[in-house]
Design a protein around this motif. Structure first.
Motif: not given
Length: 609
Positions: A294-303, A274-289
């Motif tokens: 930086q205009s490197l990915i679209s809103v669809g990619a965030i979704a 569960t701790t690892l999963n929390g790190l994955l959600i925060v890490g991936t969502t934060g990185l996507a945002l």
């Protein structure tokens, strides 16, 4: 029709490929999986396509979001009608079809079919075990292991197939889709995959080891409880409910403690993942945002990234429980192997012929047997019984009388010598044909929890009603059978007798046993205290039937009440596994040896000499 097609894909009663299943866990799994391999191949293919469809839905979500940003609302449906119809077809038609096929294969084919096949083959194998096998274990534990092994093997195999595709497809697809959007999105997922794998590598073997211990404790608990129920009369007679509760308390405490130890690891694994999963959600969502800013990915990619990561997180929890369940089930299978995969001690030789009895001569040729002990119970015993001769076996308790009978029935294999019936070594013929030629009435008659009719027809399943009724009359069982009834309203021959025949008195059970042997009409007859449970009046009434039963048969009779066998052709006196005296009643009295002393100690009827 569709359900029936899938339900018939596995032949539950097919013959096993080998005489015995392997006694190692993974070969044991493969032994049963290869018998149903078409169903599992189909499940793998359906699982692969189903997983790809699930992942494609997340890709569609990303595509739809990006299309809505690049296409005017008024012309959206007209411009993208083809793509939208394809997406709808995948979600509304293909997905339900493959989920339905998956459920049909699991719930209609594999779950009932494979489980029953494993139980059927294991039950048949255990039935062929020697008498010693059953005497050294709880009947409840044997049954528990046969029942749970089928379930556990099936569940772990199906879960493994499902888990493989979900892990592989989701992980690979996510990495591919993330790479298409921006390769940086792959970093948190790769790190999570490595840590998640290490977590499973650390916890799962330990969970498996403790699951084996827990399963053993559960089987022991089942055996203890069933043992108490089976011997409930003894428990009541000795007023030891408290003592029996203490046995159960110890078994339940042990099983609870072992289960808690396994659960500690499961809880620790759950918290870590569960701790690892929390790190994955925060890490991936934060990185996507950040990449979007930086205009490197679209809103669809965030979704896409957020949706896939949440799905992977949910799936990882499911995978954790599945993997834990797989290894817990493997532990149960490993526990079951202790019973199911034991080698059979008494086996028929390959292509062994059937025993043919034309005369009924029996020869114990220098027989030695010791039950695996250092001191022999029977030592170089030599005894020839002529066709049609009536022999009485006499001796103090532990002299070897019942052992000799068990050896004649080949319930155990000899340690030395041989036993011949009409010059045929009983070790060279099939056990079924040997026992089919021997009728036996035992002191402790145990009946099956079935109807009186079923118990009687065990003697000869194809007997006619006339033959059945004649045997009942000859055994004087017609005096009580018509009055029998059970809680379900069945009466007479259709009434059920309870476990081991507990609803009948000892004398009634004995008369059912005598009727059953009358019906069998085998050329060799063994009577081990055949009339011990009968009162004198009933014994006198059926004495004529017993004499009829013994006519033209080779008879071996054991009786502590010497007056019941004094009229036999010869009396064989055993002591400490050896023949010490042999002769007629009069001859043995004249010798003034062990038989004469035993006779003098008894106050039963007198037979002239």
């Amino acid at each position: 029709m569709l359900f029936r097609r899938f339900e018939r894909l596995i032949d539950v009663f097919k013959a096993p490929p080998n005489a015995a299943a392997p006694n190692q866990v993974w070969p044991f799994y493969f032994y049963y999986l290869r018998q149903v391999w078409p169903s599992f191949i189909a499940l793998l293919i359906v699982g692969l396509i189903g997983s790809l469809i699930e992942v494609s839905l997340f890709s569609y979500l990303s595509t739809i979001i990006d299309l809505t940003r690049s296409t005017p609302a008024g012309s959206f449906f007209s411009v993208h009608a083809g793509e939208l119809l394809w997406m709808a077809a995948v979600a509304l038609i293909m997905r339900p079809i493959f989920i339905g096929l998956h459920d049909l294969l699991v719930h209609q084919t594999i779950s009932p079919g494979m489980t029953s096949l494993i139980r059927w083959q294991n039950h048949n194998y255990v039935l062929r075990q020697s008498l010693n096998f059953f005497q050294n274990d709880f009947a409840g534990r044997i049954a528990q292991r046969i029942m749970q092994t089928g379930n556990s093997l099936r569940d772990s195999a199906v879960q493994a197939v499902d888990a493989i595709w979900h892990v592989v497809i989701y992980a690979v697809s996510a990495l591919v889709l993330f790479a298409e959007a921006d390769w940086h999105l792959m970093i948190p997922l790769i790190a999570w995959i490595v840590l998640y794998s290490l977590c499973l590598w650390f916890f799962v073997p330990r969970v498996k080891a403790r699951s084996v211990v827990s399963s053993e404790a559960r089987s022991k608990l089942m055996g203890t409880i069933v043992d108490g129920y089976t011997n409930i009369t003894t428990l009541k007679l000795f007023a030891h409910t408290d003592l029996e509760q203490e046995y159960a308390r110890e078994a339940i405490s042990e099983q609870t403690e072992k289960t808690q130890l396994a659960s500690r690891l499961v809880t620790s694994m759950d918290v870590a993942i569960t701790t690892l999963n929390g790190l994955l959600i925060v890490g991936t969502t934060g990185l996507a945002l950040w990449l979007w800013t930086q205009s490197l990915i679209s809103v669809g990619a965030i979704a896409l990234a957020t949706g896939l990561v949440i799905r992977i997180v949910n799936m990882s929890g499911w995978i954790m429980w599945v993997v834990n369940g797989i290894f817990e089930n493997i532990g149960m299978v490993q526990d079951g192997l202790q019973t199911i995969a034991q080698p059979i001690a008494v086996t028929d030789k390959p292509q062994a012929p059937r025993l043919k009895v034309n005369h009924g001569a029996i020869h114990f040729d220098h027989v030695t047997f010791n039950y695996g002990k250092e001191r022999s119970v029977i030592t170089r015993l030599d005894l020839a019984i002529r066709p049609g001769e009536k022999i009485g076996l006499i001796g103090p308790s532990g002299a070897g009388k019942s052992t000799l009978v068990n050896l004649l029935l080949r319930l155990y294999d000899l340690d030395g010598g041989r036993i011949l019936i009409d010059q045929q070594d009983i070790a060279e013929v099939t056990q079924e044909s040997l026992r089919a030629q021997i009728g036996m009435i035992t002191q402790d008659t145990s009946l099956l929890h079935r109807s009186i009719r079923d118990n009687l027809l065990y003697g000869r399943p194809n007997a006619s009603d006339e033959e059945l009724n004649r045997a009942i009359r000859q055994a004087r069982a017609d005096e009580f059978i018509p009055q029998l009834s059970d809680p379900q309203g069945r009466t007479g021959l259709d009434a059920h007798v309870g476990e081991r025949g507990v609803k009948l008195s000892g004398g009634q059970r004995q008369r059912i046993a005598i009727a059953r042997v009358l019906l069998k009409n085998a050329p060799i007859l063994i009577m081990d205290e055949a009339t011990s449970a009968l009162d004198s009046e009933v014994e006198a009434a059926i004495q004529e039937s017993l004499e009829t039963l013994m006519t033209h048969k080779t008879v071996i009779a054991i009786a502590h009440r010497l007056s019941t066998i004094a009229k036999m052709d010869r009396l064989v006196v055993l002591d400490k596994g050896q023949i010490v005296e042999i002769g007629s009643h009069g001859e043995l009295l004249a010798q003034n040896g062990l038989y004469a002393r035993l006779w003098q100690h008894q106050t039963g009827g007198f037979v002239g000499h």
